[in-house]
Design a protein around this motif. Structure first.
Motif, PDB file in Angstrom:
ATOM      1  N   GLY A  24      -8.572   5.919   2.002  1.00 36.66           N
ATOM      2  CA  GLY A  24      -9.452   5.158   0.971  1.00 36.66           C
ATOM      3  C   GLY A  24      -9.350   3.981   0.676  1.00 36.66           C
ATOM      4  N   VAL A  25      -7.850   3.718   0.785  1.00 34.23           N
ATOM      5  CA  VAL A  25      -7.654   2.213   0.689  1.00 34.23           C
ATOM      6  C   VAL A  25      -8.005   1.523   1.813  1.00 34.23           C
ATOM      7  N   ASP A  81       0.833  -1.168   0.036  1.00 35.73           N
ATOM      8  CA  ASP A  81       0.143  -0.089   0.114  1.00 35.73           C
ATOM      9  C   ASP A  81       0.849   1.323  -0.143  1.00 35.73           C
ATOM     10  N   TYR A  85     -17.740   6.600   1.767  1.00 36.90           N
ATOM     11  CA  TYR A  85     -17.775   5.300   2.111  1.00 36.90           C
ATOM     12  C   TYR A  85     -18.930   5.002   3.081  1.00 36.90           C
ATOM     13  N   ASP A 118     -10.398   1.495  -7.319  1.00 33.65           N
ATOM     14  CA  ASP A 118     -10.314   0.090  -6.747  1.00 33.65           C
ATOM     15  C   ASP A 118     -10.880  -0.350  -5.677  1.00 33.65           C
ATOM     16  N   THR A 119     -11.052   0.971  -4.815  1.00 28.67           N
ATOM     17  CA  THR A 119     -11.620   0.767  -3.428  1.00 28.67           C
ATOM     18  C   THR A 119     -13.250   0.853  -3.252  1.00 28.67           C
ATOM     19  N   LEU A 175      -8.650   5.759  -6.650  1.00 26.81           N
ATOM     20  CA  LEU A 175      -9.650   5.352  -5.507  1.00 26.81           C
ATOM     21  C   LEU A 175     -10.633   4.369  -6.282  1.00 26.81           C
ATOM     22  N   GLY A 223     -11.828   0.680   1.564  1.00 28.55           N
ATOM     23  CA  GLY A 223     -12.115  -0.111   0.584  1.00 28.55           C
ATOM     24  C   GLY A 223     -12.192  -1.616   1.319  1.00 28.55           C
ATOM     25  N   ARG A 224     -11.284  -1.917   2.155  1.00 28.18           N
ATOM     26  CA  ARG A 224     -11.156  -3.105   2.687  1.00 28.18           C
ATOM     27  C   ARG A 224     -12.210  -3.377   4.161  1.00 28.18           C
TER      28      ARG A 224
END
Length: 387
Positions: free
Chosen positions: A116-117, A11, A64, A45-46, A43, A120-121
């Motif tokens: 944001g990463v 990351d 989110y 991908d998140t 972002l 996303g998880r």
């Protein structure tokens, strides 16, 4: 298993690449379309729940949502760069001559992208997180434009947080205070208009020279206070011009550009009135017309106790040492967000050594090592408020 507040080495590598790419491709206030597109693409991908673009210009809001109802927490970074020619020799130096990321906004964006990463998880349990990438901070237009955009109501926060790196603080040191943390400031253009005439007969015109000369000293003399307190005020002459570049013409036009600075917005109103009084008096004495134009109007930043408590708890739980005691002369248009929600900004030191380049210096380059720390603090604040 990924921790919800910790980035892994991969990351951090990706965010460093992003930060350096943003550094290589800086864009000025109001022209950040490419930067906004780069953030949106990174972002994607998140899998955010919503992405708003064109907010207040080129602003981007990435949302989110948690599964349960709850408050909205807004985290804000800045998109724009400065009209400064970079002098570094780093491989990621700016490819746009005369424009550079020398305030660290590239790093601030990378930190929010890191949040944001993580989101996303691991979505928050409740409420919403809004990552706001704000346009036009450097000229104080962006915050007002974002807040005035009707679309902002869709992401209106219950709490707003931000950070700024400070080259005056030792590397990694965090400072967080309640109350005023950034001064109010604005640019004021004083325009003096008389009548030009031939240089051989200056008595036939009306020259602003004497009035301009007086104001060059009388306006800075309005300064008050060595430290920053409620009475603090500073007037800095940034530019002055008289007449034309011609030996045959006695001047009929003069301008003085001054930056006014006070601790609070209320103090700014009083200082502005004093500047106008002196300018009007000088113009009247010399038979001149005078007009005033404002730009770069920054409101003071004031940290709300509720927002400070959230950040302080996040810093403590993440083991990030922090102190108090910084009140910045410099201005930041994040101050306007306090009009819509309790807000707070913390500062993190970017000074690697005593002679490190200062912010807005053509040699300044945001330290990539701060990306992880900034991300952890914000991510922890998200978890503490929203689960």
């Amino acid at each position: 298993m990924h921790r919800p507040t910790a980035l892994d080495p991969n990351d951090l590598d990706r965010l460093t690449v992003l930060r350096r790419s943003l550094h290589r491709h800086p864009e000025l206030s109001g022209e950040e379309d490419g930067t906004a597109a780069a953030i949106t693409a990174f972002l994607a991908d998140t899998a955010p729940d919503d992405v708003m673009t064109g907010l207040g210009g080129h602003g981007v809001a990435v949302v989110y949502r948690g599964a349960e109802p709850g408050p909205t927490l807004l985290l804000r970074a800045e998109l724009d760069a400065l009209l400064i020619t970079e002098v570094t020799e780093v491989p990621h130096r700016s490819v746009h001559e005369g424009i550079g990321h020398h305030c660290g906004h590239d790093g601030h964006m990378a930190i929010l992208a890191g949040v944001g990463v993580l989101l996303g998880r691991h979505r928050p349990t409740r409420g919403r997180v809004v990552l706001l990438f704000q346009p036009a901070e450097e000229n104080a237009v962006g915050a007002a434009a974002v807040l005035a955009d009707p679309a902002f109501e869709q992401v209106r926060p219950d709490l707003a947080l931000a950070l700024h790196n400070l080259s005056s603080l030792p590397f990694g040191q965090v400072v967080l205070d309640e109350g005023v943390v950034n001064c109010a400031s604005r640019g004021l253009r004083v325009i003096l208009q008389g009548e030009p005439t031939h240089a051989s007969a200056p008595e036939g015109g009306v020259s602003p020279a004497s009035a301009l000369a007086r104001l060059l000293t009388s306006l800075p003399a309005l300064a008050r206070g060595d430290g920053i307190d409620a009475d603090y005020r500073l007037v800095t002459v940034a530019h002055a011009v008289l007449g034309e570049q011609a030996f045959g013409v006695a001047p009929g036009h003069g301008e003085l550009w001054a930056t006014l600075r006070t601790m609070t917005d209320a103090g700014m109103d009083a200082l502005r009135a004093d500047v106008e009084r002196l300018a009007l008096g000088a113009a009247d004495e010399h038979g001149l017309r005078v007009t005033f134009e404002e730009s770069d109007v920054f409101h003071h930043c004031e940290n709300h106790p509720e927002a400070v408590a959230l950040l302080r708890g996040a810093l403590d739980r993440e083991g990030v040492a922090h102190t108090t005691g910084v009140l910045e002369r410099g201005s930041e248009d994040f101050g306007l967000f306090r009009t819509v929600a309790p807000s707070a900004m913390f500062f993190i030191g970017s000074q690697r050594k005593p002679d490190s380049p200062a912010l807005h210096h053509p040699d300044f380059d945001f330290p990539d090592e701060l990306i992880g720390t900034g991300t952890r603090v914000f991510a922890r604040a998200v978890r503490d408020l929203l689960g």
